[in-house]
Design an enzyme around this catalytic site. Sequence first.
Site, PDB file in Angstrom:
ATOM      1  N   GLU A 281       0.860  -1.175   0.000  1.00 37.72           N
ATOM      2  CA  GLU A 281       0.000   0.000   0.000  1.00 37.72           C
ATOM      3  C   GLU A 281       0.902   1.232   0.000  1.00 37.72           C
ATOM      4  O   GLU A 281       1.702   1.430   0.899  1.00 37.72           O
ATOM      5  CB  GLU A 281      -0.907  -0.023   1.241  1.00 37.72           C
ATOM      6  CG  GLU A 281      -1.939   1.065   1.287  1.00 37.72           C
ATOM      7  CD  GLU A 281      -2.948   1.012   0.131  1.00 37.72           C
ATOM      8  OE1 GLU A 281      -3.070  -0.041  -0.531  1.00 37.72           O
ATOM      9  OE2 GLU A 281      -3.594   2.033  -0.113  1.00 37.72           O
ATOM     10  N   GLU A 312      -1.002   9.578  -5.918  1.00 33.84           N
ATOM     11  CA  GLU A 312       0.119   8.651  -5.839  1.00 33.84           C
ATOM     12  C   GLU A 312       0.427   8.011  -7.198  1.00 33.84           C
ATOM     13  O   GLU A 312       1.593   7.713  -7.494  1.00 33.84           O
ATOM     14  CB  GLU A 312      -0.159   7.586  -4.766  1.00 33.84           C
ATOM     15  CG  GLU A 312      -0.079   8.186  -3.360  1.00 33.84           C
ATOM     16  CD  GLU A 312      -0.960   7.497  -2.328  1.00 33.84           C
ATOM     17  OE1 GLU A 312      -1.165   8.090  -1.254  1.00 33.84           O
ATOM     18  OE2 GLU A 312      -1.459   6.387  -2.583  1.00 33.84           O
ATOM     19  N   ASP A 470      -6.818   2.967   2.977  1.00 31.12           N
ATOM     20  CA  ASP A 470      -6.302   1.702   3.516  1.00 31.12           C
ATOM     21  C   ASP A 470      -7.428   0.677   3.591  1.00 31.12           C
ATOM     22  O   ASP A 470      -7.239  -0.503   3.285  1.00 31.12           O
ATOM     23  CB  ASP A 470      -5.724   1.903   4.921  1.00 31.12           C
ATOM     24  CG  ASP A 470      -4.628   2.954   4.943  1.00 31.12           C
ATOM     25  OD1 ASP A 470      -3.990   3.160   3.893  1.00 31.12           O
ATOM     26  OD2 ASP A 470      -4.413   3.575   6.003  1.00 31.12           O
TER      27      ASP A 470
HETATM   28  C1  GLC Z   1       0.031   7.142   6.954  1.00 33.47           C
HETATM   29  C2  GLC Z   1       0.236   8.123   8.078  1.00 33.47           C
HETATM   30  C3  GLC Z   1      -0.657   7.820   9.253  1.00 33.47           C
HETATM   31  C4  GLC Z   1      -2.088   7.630   8.802  1.00 33.47           C
HETATM   32  C5  GLC Z   1      -2.180   6.703   7.630  1.00 33.47           C
HETATM   33  C6  GLC Z   1      -3.561   6.672   7.061  1.00 33.47           C
HETATM   34  O1  GLC Z   1       0.476   5.883   7.322  1.00 33.47           O
HETATM   35  O2  GLC Z   1       1.569   8.113   8.501  1.00 33.47           O
HETATM   36  O3  GLC Z   1      -0.557   8.846  10.187  1.00 33.47           O
HETATM   37  O4  GLC Z   1      -2.835   7.113   9.852  1.00 33.47           O
HETATM   38  O5  GLC Z   1      -1.306   7.078   6.612  1.00 33.47           O
HETATM   39  O6  GLC Z   1      -3.578   6.043   5.844  1.00 33.47           O
END
Ligand code: GLC
Length: 491
Positions: A281, A312, A470
């Site tokens: 990711e 990205e 995510d």
């Molecule tokens: C990255 C950031 C983190 C956040 C995350 C969300 O990892 O460092 O702070 O929670 O992205 O995708």
Amino acid sequence: MDIQEWEQRHTEAFHNVKEALPYLDGMFVAYNSNIDAIKHLSEEDLSRLIGFFKEAEIQERVETYPREINEPLDFMARLLISMREGKAAEIPAHTSDTHEWLKEHLGFDYARMGGQAGIISNLLSRLELKKVVAYVPWLSEEQAEYFVAADNLLHPKIEDGKVILKHPTEAFKPGIESKVNWILEYSKDLEVSCNGSNFKVPRDNRLIISSRPKWIRLEMDREVYEHLDTIFPIDGAMLSGYQMIKEEYEDGSTYKDYVEKSVKVIEKLKALNPELRIHVELTSIQDRIIRKAILTEIVAKHVHSLGLDTVEVANALNVLGHEELSYSVIRKEENGITSLYQGAVQLLKDLSLERVHVHSLGFYICILAKGHPLTLKEHRDSLLFSSTLAAAKAVSGEIENLEEVEAGLKVPISGKGIEDLENFKLYCTGRNLCTPDEFEYGYIYGADHDAVIIPSKVVEKPKATVGIGDAISAGAFAAMIARMKQKQERE
Ligand code: GLC
């Protein structure tokens, strides 16, 4: 595109994936987790922040486009840039000064699990997978508390030279500090005025100030690496956090050492289960050398799947030498989606991937190498499931179980997404990539790849935007490998 039809497909996909998930033995998730200190910015907060500086100085700093936060003015400049474009960004801060300054001058609303691996581990645990093994090299006692208290969530712990799996709260490393990131969230239509220029924020998004304490190293403890077989059986790995790698370290080591170590871990995971699928990711990576090294040395040829957003995609294309394509992805004009599709195809080829999953506001595109064991319908189900999952997360901030994911089905599909896809249809049918009917199903057939494209559910007023990408990537990837296993076992 028939919006009702797509709503129906979301419902069907949810049930299909729910049935497939129990086929997974486990998922491995590494490396980055931190504590996110989240502040939602109001107009008053913003004018108060601007008031701490001279407006002309802010403007000057905006023009230098700082790629690191060394002092509060850098922060202020990057915040305005992010708000002006409505674009997410993550900027590293290597000292704790800005952290102290923000604590004193702004404060935060609440703290919660942050970092892609932290967020993904919690999410997969709540999707009721049999086993989620998280690995965070800097797991502090306080950080461990942010993992969900569930029996299916484990972390390797070294005890008497042996590696055993325990809940993170029993597996932390004593005496280490926690990494805290600042998440500055802002809403669409917020009015900003600074040094005579006025604008309205175009969309909900956020700026992340990522703390990078000196001691952070992206690597796996030797014992864990040597006894990596103890985390098995697992069917997939989701890896992230490589942006933490630095060009040079005080002890003379360089990014090359950490890239090499990262690749070794991937090779070992694959050796232990040749069927294993690996997903990386991506996130915002300011340092171009590191961005290129991650893509060409860690991702290329070693991993199967890549997840990323529109910005990205543009940034990745840029360091891979496709400047023109990169600009047309970022410019987002009429044919923005076409460039995005072409860009994603380029990434699949340049990086020898099996799958590239791009999430954009209102639609997702997934490019697939020919010969994947799943059908396009099964891939489409995975994407639709992740759209429902992301919607549920945006509504409530956090989801507790699969039942709550189902509630995401009530969120409507984005009208804007449907509109973007209609524009894209002309390109696809014009080039004979698919017939108009095939496009209605979301299926595209290129000469050297296939693709699935879906309109997604978008929450009007999200509780939070951080971690949504995510959730999309993790939901779709887990759904995909669950489906692969289900198919295998039925054969
Ligand atoms: C990255 C950031 C983190 C956040 C995350 C969300 O990892 O460092 O702070 O929670 O992205 O995708």
